[in-house]
Design a protein around this motif. Sequence first.
Motif, PDB file in Angstrom:
ATOM      1  N   THR A 174       0.828  -1.202   0.000  1.00  0.00           N
ATOM      2  CA  THR A 174       0.000   0.000   0.000  1.00  0.00           C
ATOM      3  C   THR A 174       0.866   1.257   0.000  1.00  0.00           C
ATOM      4  O   THR A 174       0.651   2.179  -0.796  1.00  0.00           O
ATOM      5  CB  THR A 174      -0.941   0.008   1.222  1.00  0.00           C
ATOM      6  OG1 THR A 174      -1.765  -1.165   1.180  1.00  0.00           O
ATOM      7  CG2 THR A 174      -1.821   1.239   1.231  1.00  0.00           C
ATOM      8  N   GLN A 175       1.866   1.304   0.869  1.00  0.00           N
ATOM      9  CA  GLN A 175       2.752   2.466   0.941  1.00  0.00           C
ATOM     10  C   GLN A 175       3.540   2.631  -0.362  1.00  0.00           C
ATOM     11  O   GLN A 175       3.673   3.743  -0.883  1.00  0.00           O
ATOM     12  CB  GLN A 175       3.715   2.317   2.126  1.00  0.00           C
ATOM     13  CG  GLN A 175       4.659   3.496   2.307  1.00  0.00           C
ATOM     14  CD  GLN A 175       5.470   3.385   3.585  1.00  0.00           C
ATOM     15  OE1 GLN A 175       4.917   3.380   4.674  1.00  0.00           O
ATOM     16  NE2 GLN A 175       6.784   3.272   3.450  1.00  0.00           N
ATOM     17  N   PHE A 176       4.052   1.515  -0.885  1.00  0.00           N
ATOM     18  CA  PHE A 176       4.816   1.548  -2.139  1.00  0.00           C
ATOM     19  C   PHE A 176       3.946   2.079  -3.276  1.00  0.00           C
ATOM     20  O   PHE A 176       4.356   2.954  -4.041  1.00  0.00           O
ATOM     21  CB  PHE A 176       5.316   0.133  -2.468  1.00  0.00           C
ATOM     22  CG  PHE A 176       6.133   0.044  -3.720  1.00  0.00           C
ATOM     23  CD1 PHE A 176       7.504   0.248  -3.678  1.00  0.00           C
ATOM     24  CD2 PHE A 176       5.541  -0.260  -4.930  1.00  0.00           C
ATOM     25  CE1 PHE A 176       8.277   0.154  -4.841  1.00  0.00           C
ATOM     26  CE2 PHE A 176       6.291  -0.350  -6.092  1.00  0.00           C
ATOM     27  CZ  PHE A 176       7.668  -0.147  -6.045  1.00  0.00           C
ATOM     28  N   ALA A 177       2.732   1.549  -3.390  1.00  0.00           N
ATOM     29  CA  ALA A 177       1.831   1.946  -4.468  1.00  0.00           C
ATOM     30  C   ALA A 177       1.385   3.399  -4.314  1.00  0.00           C
ATOM     31  O   ALA A 177       1.321   4.131  -5.304  1.00  0.00           O
ATOM     32  CB  ALA A 177       0.614   1.030  -4.504  1.00  0.00           C
ATOM     33  N   HIS A 231       2.996   5.830  -2.868  1.00  0.00           N
ATOM     34  CA  HIS A 231       4.136   6.693  -3.204  1.00  0.00           C
ATOM     35  C   HIS A 231       4.332   6.747  -4.721  1.00  0.00           C
ATOM     36  O   HIS A 231       4.489   7.824  -5.295  1.00  0.00           O
ATOM     37  CB  HIS A 231       5.403   6.189  -2.514  1.00  0.00           C
ATOM     38  CG  HIS A 231       6.621   6.963  -2.885  1.00  0.00           C
ATOM     39  ND1 HIS A 231       6.852   8.243  -2.427  1.00  0.00           N
ATOM     40  CD2 HIS A 231       7.664   6.654  -3.688  1.00  0.00           C
ATOM     41  CE1 HIS A 231       7.999   8.686  -2.943  1.00  0.00           C
ATOM     42  NE2 HIS A 231       8.507   7.733  -3.708  1.00  0.00           N
ATOM     43  N   PHE A 232       4.302   5.576  -5.353  1.00  0.00           N
ATOM     44  CA  PHE A 232       4.472   5.535  -6.806  1.00  0.00           C
ATOM     45  C   PHE A 232       3.356   6.311  -7.503  1.00  0.00           C
ATOM     46  O   PHE A 232       3.599   7.130  -8.386  1.00  0.00           O
ATOM     47  CB  PHE A 232       4.487   4.090  -7.315  1.00  0.00           C
ATOM     48  CG  PHE A 232       4.437   4.004  -8.814  1.00  0.00           C
ATOM     49  CD1 PHE A 232       5.592   4.159  -9.565  1.00  0.00           C
ATOM     50  CD2 PHE A 232       3.227   3.812  -9.480  1.00  0.00           C
ATOM     51  CE1 PHE A 232       5.546   4.114 -10.944  1.00  0.00           C
ATOM     52  CE2 PHE A 232       3.178   3.778 -10.857  1.00  0.00           C
ATOM     53  CZ  PHE A 232       4.337   3.921 -11.586  1.00  0.00           C
ATOM     54  N   TYR A 233       2.110   6.049  -7.091  1.00  0.00           N
ATOM     55  CA  TYR A 233       0.973   6.701  -7.726  1.00  0.00           C
ATOM     56  C   TYR A 233       1.039   8.217  -7.555  1.00  0.00           C
ATOM     57  O   TYR A 233       0.805   8.967  -8.508  1.00  0.00           O
ATOM     58  CB  TYR A 233      -0.350   6.168  -7.161  1.00  0.00           C
ATOM     59  CG  TYR A 233      -1.544   6.870  -7.751  1.00  0.00           C
ATOM     60  CD1 TYR A 233      -2.056   6.476  -8.984  1.00  0.00           C
ATOM     61  CD2 TYR A 233      -2.136   7.952  -7.104  1.00  0.00           C
ATOM     62  CE1 TYR A 233      -3.129   7.142  -9.545  1.00  0.00           C
ATOM     63  CE2 TYR A 233      -3.208   8.615  -7.664  1.00  0.00           C
ATOM     64  CZ  TYR A 233      -3.705   8.202  -8.890  1.00  0.00           C
ATOM     65  OH  TYR A 233      -4.761   8.877  -9.446  1.00  0.00           O
ATOM     66  N   LYS A 280      -5.721  -0.538 -10.171  1.00  0.00           N
ATOM     67  CA  LYS A 280      -6.885   0.076 -10.822  1.00  0.00           C
ATOM     68  C   LYS A 280      -6.764   1.604 -10.813  1.00  0.00           C
ATOM     69  O   LYS A 280      -7.177   2.278 -11.762  1.00  0.00           O
ATOM     70  CB  LYS A 280      -8.158  -0.381 -10.110  1.00  0.00           C
ATOM     71  CG  LYS A 280      -9.431   0.318 -10.533  1.00  0.00           C
ATOM     72  CD  LYS A 280      -9.879  -0.041 -11.925  1.00  0.00           C
ATOM     73  CE  LYS A 280     -11.233   0.585 -12.199  1.00  0.00           C
ATOM     74  NZ  LYS A 280     -11.419   0.953 -13.572  1.00  0.00           N
ATOM     75  N   LYS A 281      -6.192   2.171  -9.751  1.00  0.00           N
ATOM     76  CA  LYS A 281      -6.003   3.626  -9.693  1.00  0.00           C
ATOM     77  C   LYS A 281      -5.143   4.098 -10.860  1.00  0.00           C
ATOM     78  O   LYS A 281      -5.398   5.166 -11.436  1.00  0.00           O
ATOM     79  CB  LYS A 281      -5.324   4.024  -8.376  1.00  0.00           C
ATOM     80  CG  LYS A 281      -6.234   4.021  -7.180  1.00  0.00           C
ATOM     81  CD  LYS A 281      -5.504   4.316  -5.886  1.00  0.00           C
ATOM     82  CE  LYS A 281      -4.885   5.679  -5.848  1.00  0.00           C
ATOM     83  NZ  LYS A 281      -4.241   5.987  -4.556  1.00  0.00           N
ATOM     84  N   LEU A 282      -4.153   3.316 -11.218  1.00  0.00           N
ATOM     85  CA  LEU A 282      -3.288   3.665 -12.344  1.00  0.00           C
ATOM     86  C   LEU A 282      -4.083   3.635 -13.647  1.00  0.00           C
ATOM     87  O   LEU A 282      -3.964   4.538 -14.481  1.00  0.00           O
ATOM     88  CB  LEU A 282      -2.107   2.694 -12.408  1.00  0.00           C
ATOM     89  CG  LEU A 282      -0.984   3.034 -13.366  1.00  0.00           C
ATOM     90  CD1 LEU A 282      -0.348   4.372 -13.027  1.00  0.00           C
ATOM     91  CD2 LEU A 282       0.071   1.929 -13.344  1.00  0.00           C
ATOM     92  N   GLN A 283      -4.941   2.628 -13.803  1.00  0.00           N
ATOM     93  CA  GLN A 283      -5.781   2.532 -14.996  1.00  0.00           C
ATOM     94  C   GLN A 283      -6.697   3.739 -15.115  1.00  0.00           C
ATOM     95  O   GLN A 283      -6.871   4.300 -16.197  1.00  0.00           O
ATOM     96  CB  GLN A 283      -6.604   1.230 -14.944  1.00  0.00           C
ATOM     97  CG  GLN A 283      -7.493   0.996 -16.152  1.00  0.00           C
ATOM     98  CD  GLN A 283      -8.873   1.641 -16.037  1.00  0.00           C
ATOM     99  OE1 GLN A 283      -9.396   1.837 -14.938  1.00  0.00           O
ATOM    100  NE2 GLN A 283      -9.460   1.966 -17.161  1.00  0.00           N
TER     101      GLN A 283
END
Length: 194
Positions: free
Chosen positions: A62-65, A67-69, A130-133
């Motif tokens: 969750t933290q990794f995603a 931060h990336f997002y 899905k957030k990235l999509q």
Amino acid sequence: MAGRPKIFDEQQAISKATEVFREKGYDTASAEELLCAMGIGKGSFYLAFKGGKQELYIRSITQFADHFYQKFSDSISSAENKIQFIRQFFLSLSDASDCDKERGCYLGNALVQLSEKDQNIKSITAQLLKKLQVLFAETVRNAQENGQISSTEDPEIVGWHLSNLWNGIHVTRRMETSPEILKSIIEINLRILN
């Protein structure tokens, strides 16, 4: 008695655990390796992560995603040409070192490795991807409305196509090490943004 207060930076500890998970994978990362990397003892660990290794892993992805997002979303927002930014982002994956070829993408690995073992982790990882999509779809929709691209494809489907490309290229990089071949594969897929 509520227990001793935490005397460590939780986000920093999770980041250190993330490196172990990225290197070893969820199944083979031992408690000893995680505690050593995080620089905390068992007592502090279980006070902060009552669900143990699984909770740590979920918080890690969750933290990794997040931060990336956030970084990716901010970069798109500030880009003068958002479609060109997306193109360059994908093309950079042909020889990127930030998500090592051997380890693939951390989120993709989480989804593939644990999708059949743990529905909770599968659901969380899928939601993050899905957030990235959605971000891709919004960017494409705006580019179509502004005449930046001539494609009339459904922005939602294009967003899924780009998410699929992102997942797929991380898997393909494990088998194919030629940046030229990877770049050619990516360019074919990016024609949808013309």
